[in-house]
Design an enzyme around this catalytic site. Structure first.
Site, PDB file in Angstrom:
ATOM      1  N   VAL A  27      11.674  -2.393 -18.895  1.00  7.52           N
ATOM      2  CA  VAL A  27      11.138  -1.962 -20.191  1.00  7.52           C
ATOM      3  C   VAL A  27      11.883  -2.651 -21.334  1.00  7.52           C
ATOM      4  O   VAL A  27      11.295  -3.062 -22.329  1.00  7.52           O
ATOM      5  CB  VAL A  27      11.218  -0.417 -20.311  1.00  7.52           C
ATOM      6  CG1 VAL A  27      10.878   0.041 -21.718  1.00  7.52           C
ATOM      7  CG2 VAL A  27      10.275   0.226 -19.317  1.00  7.52           C
ATOM      8  N   ILE A  40      10.953  -6.624 -21.542  1.00  7.85           N
ATOM      9  CA  ILE A  40       9.595  -7.037 -21.927  1.00  7.85           C
ATOM     10  C   ILE A  40       9.289  -6.577 -23.352  1.00  7.85           C
ATOM     11  O   ILE A  40       9.354  -5.385 -23.643  1.00  7.85           O
ATOM     12  CB  ILE A  40       8.557  -6.439 -20.941  1.00  7.85           C
ATOM     13  CG1 ILE A  40       8.807  -6.999 -19.537  1.00  7.85           C
ATOM     14  CG2 ILE A  40       7.141  -6.762 -21.382  1.00  7.85           C
ATOM     15  CD1 ILE A  40       8.059  -6.281 -18.458  1.00  7.85           C
ATOM     16  N   ASP A  99     -17.653 -35.552 -38.387  1.00 13.42           N
ATOM     17  CA  ASP A  99     -18.916 -36.174 -38.797  1.00 13.42           C
ATOM     18  C   ASP A  99     -18.692 -36.824 -40.152  1.00 13.42           C
ATOM     19  O   ASP A  99     -17.771 -36.445 -40.873  1.00 13.42           O
ATOM     20  CB  ASP A  99     -20.010 -35.107 -38.960  1.00 13.42           C
ATOM     21  CG  ASP A  99     -20.565 -34.648 -37.620  1.00 13.42           C
ATOM     22  OD1 ASP A  99     -20.563 -35.473 -36.694  1.00 13.42           O
ATOM     23  OD2 ASP A  99     -20.990 -33.491 -37.509  1.00 13.42           O
ATOM     24  N   ASP A 102     -22.940 -29.940 -36.003  1.00 16.43           N
ATOM     25  CA  ASP A 102     -23.878 -29.013 -36.642  1.00 16.43           C
ATOM     26  C   ASP A 102     -25.142 -28.751 -35.821  1.00 16.43           C
ATOM     27  O   ASP A 102     -25.757 -27.715 -35.943  1.00 16.43           O
ATOM     28  CB  ASP A 102     -24.263 -29.508 -38.046  1.00 16.43           C
ATOM     29  CG  ASP A 102     -24.755 -30.946 -38.048  1.00 16.43           C
ATOM     30  OD1 ASP A 102     -24.990 -31.488 -36.950  1.00 16.43           O
ATOM     31  OD2 ASP A 102     -24.896 -31.535 -39.132  1.00 16.43           O
ATOM     32  N   ASP A 108     -24.731 -30.690 -30.395  1.00 18.06           N
ATOM     33  CA  ASP A 108     -23.279 -30.790 -30.591  1.00 18.06           C
ATOM     34  C   ASP A 108     -22.547 -29.635 -29.899  1.00 18.06           C
ATOM     35  O   ASP A 108     -21.336 -29.681 -29.719  1.00 18.06           O
ATOM     36  CB  ASP A 108     -22.926 -30.747 -32.088  1.00 18.06           C
ATOM     37  CG  ASP A 108     -23.337 -32.011 -32.814  1.00 18.06           C
ATOM     38  OD1 ASP A 108     -23.360 -33.071 -32.164  1.00 18.06           O
ATOM     39  OD2 ASP A 108     -23.643 -31.949 -34.012  1.00 18.06           O
ATOM     40  N   ASN A 120      15.282  -7.920 -27.505  1.00 18.70           N
ATOM     41  CA  ASN A 120      15.164  -7.522 -26.097  1.00 18.70           C
ATOM     42  C   ASN A 120      16.352  -7.991 -25.276  1.00 18.70           C
ATOM     43  O   ASN A 120      16.793  -7.288 -24.355  1.00 18.70           O
ATOM     44  CB  ASN A 120      13.865  -8.078 -25.513  1.00 18.70           C
ATOM     45  CG  ASN A 120      12.663  -7.298 -25.998  1.00 18.70           C
ATOM     46  OD1 ASN A 120      12.379  -7.292 -27.178  1.00 18.70           O
ATOM     47  ND2 ASN A 120      11.991  -6.613 -25.115  1.00 18.70           N
ATOM     48  N   GLU A 127      18.928  -5.480 -25.717  1.00 21.80           N
ATOM     49  CA  GLU A 127      18.670  -4.260 -24.939  1.00 21.80           C
ATOM     50  C   GLU A 127      19.055  -4.459 -23.466  1.00 21.80           C
ATOM     51  O   GLU A 127      19.636  -3.576 -22.833  1.00 21.80           O
ATOM     52  CB  GLU A 127      17.195  -3.876 -25.056  1.00 21.80           C
ATOM     53  CG  GLU A 127      16.822  -3.394 -26.462  1.00 21.80           C
ATOM     54  CD  GLU A 127      15.320  -3.307 -26.670  1.00 21.80           C
ATOM     55  OE1 GLU A 127      14.593  -3.268 -25.664  1.00 21.80           O
ATOM     56  OE2 GLU A 127      14.886  -3.281 -27.829  1.00 21.80           O
ATOM     57  N   ASN A 140      10.830  -0.923 -28.963  1.00 18.94           N
ATOM     58  CA  ASN A 140      10.050  -2.152 -28.773  1.00 18.94           C
ATOM     59  C   ASN A 140       8.674  -2.091 -29.435  1.00 18.94           C
ATOM     60  O   ASN A 140       8.176  -3.088 -29.936  1.00 18.94           O
ATOM     61  CB  ASN A 140       9.860  -2.444 -27.279  1.00 18.94           C
ATOM     62  CG  ASN A 140      11.141  -2.945 -26.634  1.00 18.94           C
ATOM     63  OD1 ASN A 140      12.139  -3.164 -27.316  1.00 18.94           O
ATOM     64  ND2 ASN A 140      11.131  -3.112 -25.330  1.00 18.94           N
ATOM     65  N   THR A 200       9.426   0.735 -33.706  1.00 17.22           N
ATOM     66  CA  THR A 200      10.456   0.341 -34.671  1.00 17.22           C
ATOM     67  C   THR A 200      10.453  -1.156 -34.927  1.00 17.22           C
ATOM     68  O   THR A 200      10.573  -1.608 -36.058  1.00 17.22           O
ATOM     69  CB  THR A 200      11.850   0.793 -34.173  1.00 17.22           C
ATOM     70  OG1 THR A 200      11.713   2.051 -33.545  1.00 17.22           O
ATOM     71  CG2 THR A 200      12.820   0.911 -35.313  1.00 17.22           C
TER      72      THR A 200
END
Length: 1023
Positions: free
Chosen positions: A319, A322, A366, A701, A705, A767, A770, A795, A798
């Site tokens: 957790v 990631i 073009d 256009d 195309d 992360n 953490e 994660n 906050t």
């Protein structure tokens, strides 16, 4: 019979009828229709089978990070269930963590499925182009409204003006002298195409060359005919385009950012695995013990409770590692980018393409309407002077259809001589165009070249001075009228009233001219002709001089004309010759369709003989001028290292002249032009460039195309002139069809990518902190500082607002003076990774450090830590808290928390579980505060906060306030505090949190300084 191999255009009508066993006057019989349908099927475009919903949902979970989170949720669920069984409790709090993880994954899956299900609208737009019904001959009877899907090859169909063509058909009989079909959606040609019944003696030729074929989805604009159905359904040209669109969509590859995030996910998976394994190896002694007997391990003891505890740590690691909020923040940032781009006339249809734009290396554009204004205008014209070898050249200003835009330079011919009157009369009368105004932009109604000629007539004026003054006054009055949509062309109206038009000889590709017969004021008829200069010269015998005298067209005069024509063509001008004829023979008194000579006008083969022995008047040079802002945009592309390729159907000299004018060809290589290009060539060019590793943006256009737009990394459709099919196949639509807008969008894409890099770095550095925090907890053997539900909150909630606010960072000033980043450039290079490992290490040490300080130290930096009355212990005891039950005389005194509540313990060992709420709250608060300070560091990768102060992005300051407010919400609302396992903090404790968190800014400032020195050294070495 094999319809695919039967090339109907290269066979006479009789052979085509024989091939399908049908007669023009009877049509197919019901039996033959059924037989044909067994071979060819229904006349409809196949609906490609989309992916079923269950597969779309499953594909959203085919991502390594998502799989890790799913495993983490499953383990959390099992542990919560086991814990509930052991304790006899079934509280909601235990299931919060797996519930939140699964909720995040479901939300991500919903967004992913919604985006994919909207991806294939181009094929639906194609179906809308198909015709609903047609007038068909069956069993000798005319069925006026047969559903188009029931048509089969061999059916005899009648077409009239305004009809949409229901299938690919061979023209069998023309019921009018001319037949014109508007097929720009298929070929890109804006001019309606003349159709006939003559055989085309080529087995393999382009769509434009098949002049005896009409194609499904095109529209008849003039005339009527009878046709034989040749191809239906998926065998039609529009069916082939659907197949190409589908094939192109299968070739679609992931965006550069998606590839980088996938690569990052795989690396992160490996890192998480290694860290989990290390944690288990370090702590194996807590759940697995044995005794050594004669050097061999025996009497193994396994603690399931301790094992599940380290399972919990593994979940917490997953957790923590990631960044769950990353997908949401990326989507938000891209959505904000689309809003910014929409303000600059670039409407983004697919969010990931915003980021892809930033690494575009080639723009294939073009010419008409994108690099040019798509407004034809006369820039110069020439006539003869007093002698055949003296020419007069007139330069014309103005590049729009506004008659008041510019004028003729040094124009002193208000009392026009006979020659200039002839020029004005031919331009006004050989013309069916008009001009309208929507209040801002002047537009042509009819052919653009004819509208430009009418504007020239308005700039020339009329020979009668009284009429000229009257026209001028009426134009002033027109400015104050309520209805200003139709532009009043006073000079052209004067010519049309003076000379009445009695007949029109339509344009065809053989003579390359068109003409009108007009009744002059003297009662005589005159033929007025305009067309290709070379063709008119071949049919001219005389020239008109300035005074109106007519002299024979000799060889020196002819060479002068051709030389002048060559000079004008080399400037990229489209040249039109002007001529007239007074001696019309039996058409000299023609007035109505009852005239004996009328049959001549019904036979187009007679037109060349009528338009012979002409008097040549002069040459008009027109062009579609480049947009003013394009030259600067080309310079920007050159500075940004983006190659520009112009792909046009124009001839080589016209294309090169315009490209030279806009600065495509500089001393440096980079500009390329493909002239006389077919829409199918665009696909080949895109494939070739992609194979060379380029990121390609392609404009288009027309319907044809669409496959190239789908195949390109960025398909850009024209908003004004583009078809719905092209728009649906594209990633981006230009509201103003302007090349400058593409370049602005690329700059915006680069800025968005830089901002995304900023918040990805910010989230990943957080992360890493953490992960290090949890790793240190496990390595030191102390109670866990934070539980997974707290990490999820950090994660997602906050970190979310500051990360989103980083998407508002202002763009670097030099953003378009750097080369495009390579698609394989690392999202995080080795130096940045080192920086964030250092920052992450500080985050981990500070978060674990404050937890240890609370348990072991009475004060820190002069701040009293034991004011709440909690028990202090030694670090060694904290590291062996699991053996608490064997300690003698250990007691833990109750302590107070911020709201005055008393935390008590029935068992002293609960001091390390229920009693750690204050220490855990301090750790969580330090983590939140450090990440808020760290978001200020992420404002710029290299620039100091002194040079790039936080108020440069006020949204970031607002976001930091919101995040701190949300953190205070879970601290001070009792229900939420219980849910997250935390308690309120006192003012003293907040001061401690700030003191521990703030040094992260100083550390990153030092690292940024070292990074700038490093870059400078690299630059010096390269120099």
């Amino acid at each position: 019979m094999n319809e695919k191999s039967f090339k109907a255009w290269s066979w006479p009508v009789e052979q085509c009828l024989k091939e399908y066993k049908v007669k023009l006057e009877k049509g197919l019989s019901s039996y033959e229709v059924e037989k044909q349908r067994e071979i060819s099927g229904w006349n409809e475009l196949q609906k490609e089978k989309g992916k079923p919903l269950w597969r779309l949902v499953l594909e959203q979970f085919d991502d390594m990070l998502v799989k890790i989170l799913l495993l983490a949720a499953l383990i959390s669920l099992v542990l919560a269930y086991l814990h509930g069984n052991e304790t006899g409790e079934s509280g909601f709090e235990a299931y919060v963590e797996p519930f939140v993880i699964v909720l995040i994954l479901i939300l991500n899956a919903i967004v992913g499925v919604w985006q994919e299900s909207n991806a294939e609208k181009a094929l639906e737009a194609l179906k809308e182009m198909q015709c609903d019904s047609g007038k068909v001959l069956r069993d000798g009877y005319l069925v006026p409204d047969l559903p188009a899907r029931e048509l089969v090859p061999g059916d005899i169909v009648e077409l009239r003006v305004g009809d949409k063509v229901p299938a690919d058909m061979r023209v069998a009989i023309l019921k009018t002298s001319t037949l014109r079909v508007e097929q720009s959606s298929l070929t890109g040609e804006t001019m309606p195409v003349m159709k006939g019944t003559n055989v085309i003696f080529m087995d393999d030729c382009e769509l434009q060359a098949k002049e005896n074929m009409v194609f499904a989805g095109t529209t008849v604009v003039n005339g009527s005919c009878v046709c034989i159905v040749v191809n239906t359904g998926m065998r039609t040209e529009i069916g082939k385009i659907q197949t190409q669109i589908h094939e192109a969509s299968l070739e679609e590859s992931d965006t550069p950012l998606k590839k980088k995030l996938d690569e990052f996910g795989n690396k992160l998976t490996t890192a998480i695995g290694l860290v989990c394994l290390t944690v288990w190896i370090i702590n194996y002694k807590y759940f697995l013990t044995w005794e050594l007997v004669n050097g061999w391990p025996t009497n193994f003891q396994f603690s399931f409770e301790r094992c599940t505890y380290y399972f919990k740590i593994a979940v917490a690691l997953a957790v923590a590692a990631i960044p769950e909020g990353l997908p949401a923040v990326i989507t938000t940032c891209l959505a904000l980018g689309t809003r910014k781009m929409a303000q600059k006339n670039a409407i983004v249809r697919k969010l990931p393409s915003v980021e892809t734009l930033g690494c575009t290396t080639v723009i294939c554009s073009d010419k008409t309407g994108t690099l040019t204004t798509n407004q034809m205008s006369v820039t110069e014209f020439f006539t003869f002077g007093g002698k055949t070898l003296a020419s007069r050249i007139f330069h014309v200003q103005g590049t729009t259809y506004n008659p008041k835009d510019g004028g003729i330079i040094d124009w002193n011919c208000y009392n026009m001589d006979a020659n200039l009157q002839a020029v004005a009369e031919i331009c006004a009368m050989c013309n069916d165009a008009g001009i309208s105004c929507d209040g801002r932009v002047f537009k042509a109604t009819g052919l653009p070249t004819e509208a430009a000629l009418k504007v020239l007539v308005e700039k020339m004026g009329v020979p009668d001075s009284k009429v000229r003054n009257r026209i001028h006054d009426s134009q002033l009055v027109a400015n104050y009228l309520i209805d200003r949509k139709t532009v009043k062309l006073g000079c052209c109206e004067w010519w049309t009233k003076r000379s009445k038009k009695v007949a029109t000889l339509e344009f065809d590709r053989v003579r390359k001219s068109m003409s009108v017969i007009v009744r002059e004021p003297n009662g005589h008829n005159r033929l007025l002709v305009k067309g290709a200069v070379e063709n008119l010269l071949e049919r001219s015998s005389h020239v008109q001089l300035a005074d109106g005298s007519i002299v024979p067209l000799d060889e020196p005069c002819r060479q002068l004309l051709l030389l002048r024509h060559l000079d004008m063509s080399s400037k990229g001008l489209r040249c039109l010759g002007l001529a007239y004829k007074d001696e019309l023979g039996d058409l000299s008194d023609y007035y109505t369709a009852n005239h004996p000579a009328h049959k001549k006008l019904l036979d187009p083969s007679c037109y060349s003989s009528i338009e012979s022995d002409l008097v040549f008047v002069g040459v008009v040079g027109l062009r579609d001028p480049p947009r003013e802002e394009v030259h600067e945009a080309m310079e920007d592309c050159r500075g940004a290292g983006i190659k520009v390729m112009v792909i046009t159907g124009d001839n080589k000299s016209t294309a090169e002249a315009i490209c030279r004018e806009i600065g495509l060809f500089s001393e440096e290589p980079g500009g390329t032009v493909f002239s006389r290009a077919e829409p199918r060539h665009k696909q080949d060019i895109v494939r070739m460039l992609k194979e060379m590793g380029e990121i390609v943006a392609m404009t288009g256009d027309g319907v044809n195309d669409a496959p190239a737009l789908k195949l390109a990394d960025i398909g850009i459709a024209m908003g004004v002139t583009g078809t719905e099919v092209a728009k649906e196949a594209s990633d981006m639509v230009l509201a103003d069809d302007n090349f400058r807008t593409i370049v602005s969008a690329v700059a915006e894409g680069r800025a968005i990518y830089n901002n995304m890099k900023a918040f990805i770095r910010y989230m990943i550095s957080s992360n890493i902190g953490e992960v290090i925090c949890i790793f240190l907890t496990a390595a030191l053997g102390i109670p866990e500082c934070m539980i997974p539900v707290q990490l999820l909150w950090v994660n997602l909630v906050t970190d979310g607002p500051p990360a989103t606010a980083l998407g508002f960072n202002p763009a670097d000033v030099d953003i378009m003076s750097k080369p495009p980043r390579r698609s394989n450039d690392a999202l995080i290079n080795s130096w940045v990774l080192f920086r964030y490992m250092v920052i992450g290490s500080y985050v981990g040490i500070a978060t674990v450090g404050i937890f240890i300080l609370w348990y072991t130290q009475p004060s820190f930096l002069g701040i009293n830590l034991v004011g709440d009355g909690h028990t202090l212990i030694e670090l060694s005891k904290l590291r062996n808290w699991g053996e608490c039950s064997s300690w003698s005389n250990f007691t833990a005194t109750p302590f107070t928390v911020g709201d005055g509540r008393l935390i008590t313990f029935s068992d002293p060992c609960d001091y390390f579980s229920a009693g750690k709420v204050k220490a855990m709250t301090l750790s969580l608060s330090v983590l939140v505060a450090i990440e808020m300070f760290n978001s200020l560091n992420a404002l710029s990768e290299d620039n100091s906060l002194i040079r790039m102060p936080p108020w440069r992005n006020p949204w970031l300051l607002v976001a930091v306030s919101v995040s701190l407010g949300l953190h205070c919400l879970i601290l001070y609302v009792p229900f939420l505090a219980n849910l997250f396992g935390i308690v309120p903090l006192s003012l003293n404790e907040w001061l401690l949190v700030i003191l521990v968190s703030a040094p992260v800014i100083f550390i990153d400032e030092v690292l940024k300084f070292l990074g700038r020195r490093r870059k400078l050294r690299t630059k010096v070495k390269k120099a």
